[in-house]
Design an enzyme around this catalytic site. Sequence first.
Site, PDB file in Angstrom:
ATOM      1  N   ASN A   1      23.735 -47.447 -21.600  1.00 46.18           N
ATOM      2  CA  ASN A   1      24.576 -46.916 -22.673  1.00 46.18           C
ATOM      3  C   ASN A   1      25.957 -47.566 -22.675  1.00 46.18           C
ATOM      4  O   ASN A   1      26.240 -48.413 -23.512  1.00 46.18           O
ATOM      5  CB  ASN A   1      24.695 -45.392 -22.546  1.00 46.18           C
ATOM      6  CG  ASN A   1      25.083 -44.729 -23.851  1.00 46.18           C
ATOM      7  OD1 ASN A   1      25.844 -45.267 -24.635  1.00 46.18           O
ATOM      8  ND2 ASN A   1      24.555 -43.541 -24.092  1.00 46.18           N
ATOM      9  N   ASP A   2      26.812 -47.185 -21.732  1.00 44.26           N
ATOM     10  CA  ASP A   2      28.186 -47.683 -21.741  1.00 44.26           C
ATOM     11  C   ASP A   2      28.257 -49.202 -21.611  1.00 44.26           C
ATOM     12  O   ASP A   2      29.136 -49.832 -22.199  1.00 44.26           O
ATOM     13  CB  ASP A   2      28.984 -47.042 -20.606  1.00 44.26           C
ATOM     14  CG  ASP A   2      29.070 -45.531 -20.754  1.00 44.26           C
ATOM     15  OD1 ASP A   2      29.140 -45.054 -21.901  1.00 44.26           O
ATOM     16  OD2 ASP A   2      29.053 -44.826 -19.723  1.00 44.26           O
ATOM     17  N   VAL A   3      27.340 -49.803 -20.850  1.00 45.65           N
ATOM     18  CA  VAL A   3      27.414 -51.245 -20.593  1.00 45.65           C
ATOM     19  C   VAL A   3      26.954 -52.076 -21.782  1.00 45.65           C
ATOM     20  O   VAL A   3      27.053 -53.305 -21.756  1.00 45.65           O
ATOM     21  CB  VAL A   3      26.597 -51.621 -19.338  1.00 45.65           C
ATOM     22  CG1 VAL A   3      27.162 -50.934 -18.115  1.00 45.65           C
ATOM     23  CG2 VAL A   3      25.120 -51.298 -19.516  1.00 45.65           C
TER      24      VAL A   3
END
Length: 463
Positions: A390-392
């Site tokens: 998600n964040d990456v």
Amino acid sequence: MDPEVIKSLFYIAASILFVFGLKMLGSPATARKGNLVSAAGMLLAVLTTLATMTGIQWFWIIGAAGIGSVIGALAARLVKMTSMPQMVGLFNGFGGLASLLVGWSEFHVKWAALDAIHSFTMLAIFFTVLAGAVTFTGSLVAYGKLSGVISGKPLLYKGRNIINLGLLAAILTLGILFLVDGAGHAILYSILGGVIILSLILGVLTTIGIGGADMPVIICLLNSYSGLAACAAGFVISNNVLIVSGSLVGASGILLTNIMCKAMNRSLANVLFSGFGSAALTNGGYQGDVRPISIEDAYLILEASHNVVFVPGYGMAAAQAQHAARELGELLERNGAVVKYCIHPVAGRMPGHMNVLLAEADVPYELLVEPQDVNPTMEIVDAAVIIGANDVVNPAAREDRNSPLWGMPIVEVDRAKTCIVLKRSLNPGFAGVDNPLFFKPNTRMLFGDARASVGSLVSEFKR
């Protein structure tokens, strides 16, 4: 030959094994062997220490070693790879606790015998209990966050940083008093107890305000703390091999912490004091339609792809989808596609988490790449398959200056021809930041359990 010389030679041999083992851990191809080499070095160091000690009550030594061996064997066999980050956190914590007890014990023995303690040894004792206590409670909090026992969100309150700095100042003040010549043993004993209590509190307060997205950095930092505590304990008891091994752990932990911070394009101070994750966006104001996709349509896209990049995240670990992902990759290669597995340095909940999972699934090392290896040619990637990340992969890090992720290097999957995201829902990741990738026109959302979804794709290919 002098027994002390023999002991020193064995300690040197153990230290050499530590160095070579650490060097081997730098490559996935030799990491398993490096772990064994380092373990052999530690076994040699322990046996050498026991062989040269006198007045040992072997009942307690053998009993403790037996209990520890059973716990270690059960942990190695029963703890799932998804739970390995919190297990590493516990190991860090117990390492810090062990150093704390060594420092406390050494002072207690000297105090009980009314012996004079050298000022350098006093300094080493102070640093040992400080670093050990902070590592112990900080690691317990990290364990709680990683295991879900406590919320992964940062616990923020007014004046948090001031309180923490005040605690540190109080600890250092007690440390100065602890080192003052002429103080009575009873007073010193009380001061050391105060240092331990305040340090335990400091470990909790500094870690509780750090969000789940920063756990890879904190795991590295706590690992470094545990090494520094062990190194200081080595000075306390004049044990060279403990000084060497502690120094190696402390230095490597600091280097890895720096690598993790660079991977997030953030400073260590920002990680420790900013409360990252508290400024979560509520759908971020992102506009667009989410485009769900079926297994059959995802299969057709992959079947026609000549260049495929898998991007794993913690969702893959939670779903235990690594084996199915490896099988899907093999089927794509047989179909004529070039397949890579792109691993962001902070993907997962500890450094190397995704590497370990894919290695466990026998994914060839040469297929594992980093973001800088694939980002320059992302436009020619036919399909980027995001498995629980998600964040990456959040393009807000590149597009939205108001995002907490702004400036963080990511895997730029939004520039691929098609981006297939395997995820249970549209919920944000550890950083608590919504992901505009889900609304991109080239993104297709394959909702559901990642393992089941990848397994279904494998079945489609076999069919």
